[in-house]
Design an enzyme around this catalytic site. Sequence first.
Site, PDB file in Angstrom:
ATOM      1  N   GLU A 259      30.383 106.344 -33.642  1.00  0.00           N
ATOM      2  CA  GLU A 259      31.362 107.380 -33.205  1.00  0.00           C
ATOM      3  C   GLU A 259      32.776 106.424 -32.894  1.00  0.00           C
ATOM      4  O   GLU A 259      32.720 105.288 -32.319  1.00  0.00           O
ATOM      5  CB  GLU A 259      30.898 107.766 -31.788  1.00  0.00           C
ATOM      6  CG  GLU A 259      31.839 108.515 -31.238  1.00  0.00           C
ATOM      7  CD  GLU A 259      32.262 109.885 -31.910  1.00  0.00           C
ATOM      8  OE1 GLU A 259      31.422 110.601 -32.520  1.00  0.00           O
ATOM      9  OE2 GLU A 259      33.593 110.147 -32.100  1.00  0.00           O
ATOM     10  N   SER A 301      34.060 114.307 -36.550  1.00  0.00           N
ATOM     11  CA  SER A 301      32.471 113.788 -36.886  1.00  0.00           C
ATOM     12  C   SER A 301      32.070 114.558 -38.200  1.00  0.00           C
ATOM     13  O   SER A 301      31.496 114.092 -38.932  1.00  0.00           O
ATOM     14  CB  SER A 301      31.578 113.906 -35.818  1.00  0.00           C
ATOM     15  OG  SER A 301      31.940 112.946 -34.527  1.00  0.00           O
ATOM     16  N   HIS A 416      32.499 107.971 -27.255  1.00  0.00           N
ATOM     17  CA  HIS A 416      33.454 109.041 -27.501  1.00  0.00           C
ATOM     18  C   HIS A 416      34.242 109.312 -26.432  1.00  0.00           C
ATOM     19  O   HIS A 416      34.085 108.956 -24.928  1.00  0.00           O
ATOM     20  CB  HIS A 416      32.322 110.455 -27.536  1.00  0.00           C
ATOM     21  CG  HIS A 416      32.957 111.540 -28.309  1.00  0.00           C
ATOM     22  ND1 HIS A 416      34.132 112.297 -27.574  1.00  0.00           N
ATOM     23  CD2 HIS A 416      33.033 112.236 -29.477  1.00  0.00           C
ATOM     24  CE1 HIS A 416      34.427 113.292 -28.387  1.00  0.00           C
ATOM     25  NE2 HIS A 416      33.900 113.141 -29.268  1.00  0.00           N
ATOM     26  N   ASP A 475      33.226 106.765 -37.991  1.00  0.00           N
ATOM     27  CA  ASP A 475      33.627 108.342 -38.353  1.00  0.00           C
ATOM     28  C   ASP A 475      34.891 108.608 -38.424  1.00  0.00           C
ATOM     29  O   ASP A 475      35.417 109.525 -39.497  1.00  0.00           O
ATOM     30  CB  ASP A 475      32.630 109.310 -37.432  1.00  0.00           C
ATOM     31  CG  ASP A 475      32.964 109.417 -36.255  1.00  0.00           C
ATOM     32  OD1 ASP A 475      33.853 108.388 -35.649  1.00  0.00           O
ATOM     33  OD2 ASP A 475      32.439 110.219 -35.339  1.00  0.00           O
ATOM     34  N   HIS A 476      35.849 108.138 -37.309  1.00  0.00           N
ATOM     35  CA  HIS A 476      37.121 108.481 -37.237  1.00  0.00           C
ATOM     36  C   HIS A 476      37.847 107.672 -36.324  1.00  0.00           C
ATOM     37  O   HIS A 476      37.158 106.811 -35.543  1.00  0.00           O
ATOM     38  CB  HIS A 476      37.493 109.973 -36.988  1.00  0.00           C
ATOM     39  CG  HIS A 476      36.684 110.712 -36.026  1.00  0.00           C
ATOM     40  ND1 HIS A 476      36.992 110.379 -34.597  1.00  0.00           N
ATOM     41  CD2 HIS A 476      35.472 111.299 -35.900  1.00  0.00           C
ATOM     42  CE1 HIS A 476      35.974 110.649 -33.948  1.00  0.00           C
ATOM     43  NE2 HIS A 476      35.037 111.279 -34.282  1.00  0.00           N
TER      44      HIS A 476
HETATM   45  C1  GP9 Z   1      29.105 115.450 -31.213  1.00  0.00           C
HETATM   46  C2  GP9 Z   1      29.835 114.363 -31.869  1.00  0.00           C
HETATM   47  C3  GP9 Z   1      31.072 114.157 -31.288  1.00  0.00           C
HETATM   48  O1  GP9 Z   1      27.923 115.863 -31.387  1.00  0.00           O
HETATM   49  O2  GP9 Z   1      29.292 114.142 -32.994  1.00  0.00           O
HETATM   50  O3  GP9 Z   1      32.217 115.144 -32.411  1.00  0.00           O
HETATM   51  P1  GP9 Z   1      33.309 114.560 -32.277  1.00  0.00           P
HETATM   52  O4  GP9 Z   1      34.212 115.224 -31.137  1.00  0.00           O
HETATM   53  O5  GP9 Z   1      33.655 113.216 -32.492  1.00  0.00           O
HETATM   54  O6  GP9 Z   1      33.994 115.309 -33.680  1.00  0.00           O
HETATM   55 MN    MN Z   2      33.261 111.536 -33.805  1.00  0.00          MN
END
Ligand code: GP9
Ligand code: MN
Length: 625
Positions: A259, A301, A416, A475-476
Amino acid sequence: MGEIKVKDIYKGQQIFVLVFLLLWGKTILVSITEFQTSIQNLNQWIILILNPWCFLIVFLCLISMRNPIKQHFYLLLFMGTVSCILYANILYYRVFTDFITIPLFMLGGNLSKLGSSIFSIIHLYDLVYFSDLILIIYLLQKGKTTFTDNWKKFKFTELSPLFTVVLIVLIVNLGLANIERPQLLSRSFDRELLVKNVGIYNYHLYDAYLHTNARAHRVLASEEEFSRINDSIGEKNDLSQLDSYGIAKGRNVILIAAESLQNFVINNTVNGEEITPFLNGLISDSIYFEEFYHQTAQGKSSDAEFLMNNSLFPLSRGAVFFSHASNKYHALPEIMNNHGYFTSSLHGNNGSFWNRNLMYRQLGYNRFYTQDDYRIDRENSVGWGLKDIKFMEQSVGHLSHMPQPFYANLITLTNHYPFDLDEEDMYIGRYNSKSNTLNKYFPTVRYMDESLKVLFENLKEKDLYENSMIIIYGDHNGISANHNRDMSTYLEKEITPFVETELQQVPLIIHIPGMEGKVISTVSGQIDFRPTLLHLLGIDEQKQTILGNNLFSREREDLVILRDGSFITDDVVYTNEHCYSKKTGIQTDNSLCLPYKENVKKQLSYSDRIIYGDLLRFDKNLHEN
Ligand code: GP9
Ligand code: MN
């Protein structure tokens, strides 16, 4: 018109007011008792109370604009429909802790499971949810004359005060919802939050809109369009002669979505301390792609997962996981499944987040482990939920029970925004700047790094390490451009649009136990992951209709396209309509970027057309593989 007083307008329309009050009250009751809507502040109370208003008032107004003789019937039809929608959601929620969506009806699946458990979830006290309807039927029968005598057909202008109220309530509701969850409405990331903020009825309208929109595009698409795009993308070169082909054949694949992990933290320090000590060590005996970009847009994500599994771009607005969850895909889990892998995704959050529970079926996962499969309590949670270390420990428990070989997608959560962390989990201190977000980012990244170490230890303990390959990708980005000023202090350089583009790099680390590590500097992106992985596994990948490229191919064009149309090559970066030299980082002649522009536009548009037209349903290879 000016003479009409509000109280006169609605005189004799008590039945409408009563229907409104009953449905309103029932909706709030159901939200609290059945849908487990947690209310934490005054804002959320106001949202809960206001959100059924607009839908109910608008429909009741529309009914009162009909012929009085028919109003009776429409009123009952409306009440009956609303009650049934509500009750269907109650039943569905009791089993799946989720709300019904239209594609569910199309895909079946969950609904049939509901059918088999129907008797265990219906209770006698559910009659309460229809008692309002029974009351109105009784009143209409009993007082037929009293009510119908006063019933009249309203004109739109007569109802305008009510429509004004609706408009104001709608603006207040959406405004508050946006304060509670910024971008919720544009990104629509979680059904549960969506329902909580806009209400169950508006949610269904929104879902219907998404669905019809997707359907409309689909109807217009043709097989010829697919063939044209497919021919133009062309077949990929046969790379099975390369040494890298099949080097991980037969291994379990453990893919970790790290994340918000950006590349700038790798081999870097904060306050003199290493931010990712475990990953830094791991990289030396892994394949590390040091110039790998995330290509996500609003779907964050979920866009990353989409890119990695489909080798297609996500959409420029909204989340493809929500808007096109009934499309036909020929995704990585499905391919792996066809090659004997047990495929699963593991995540300590609710299954409806990003609509994963529905989209995963189309992607072909065998099993989705959600928060219901984890022991989650106050102690082992922080921020968004289960702490990564606990998640890793429990996930290895799940992995150890899976049939092998498996393809498991582990999605981390602790790193996150807003990067909350308990004191005891802080392996390093915060950074010191005006941006609290940036300050808190480093300790949570460090914590996630620790969780990866725990994962490796646990895999070794369970004898799952040697016969697996472990892949970690960011992921980003976690730090947005809003923090550029403090980021610039940290990086000790000005954040120009060129640097901002560079900051979209995320790590891609492929660890195959027993194999030597190397650093690969090819410009690459998430879209390239799928053919690259299949190549390492020795699975033939030439015939698939995808946009990504095998990163081991020497013929591939060194070009990475970001979703906003920016692109990066070996020599240039194009962003915000300017071309930058990679060597100097300084703006250069646009003509150096020009040769790529056409291709960039073409690829983004192919991807969009494939998704909007659901074109992969015409792909013959889908049926051959
Ligand atoms: C939620 C997690 C976060 O289940 O994968 O998503 P994001 O806000 O990073 O897109
Ligand atoms: Mn994410």
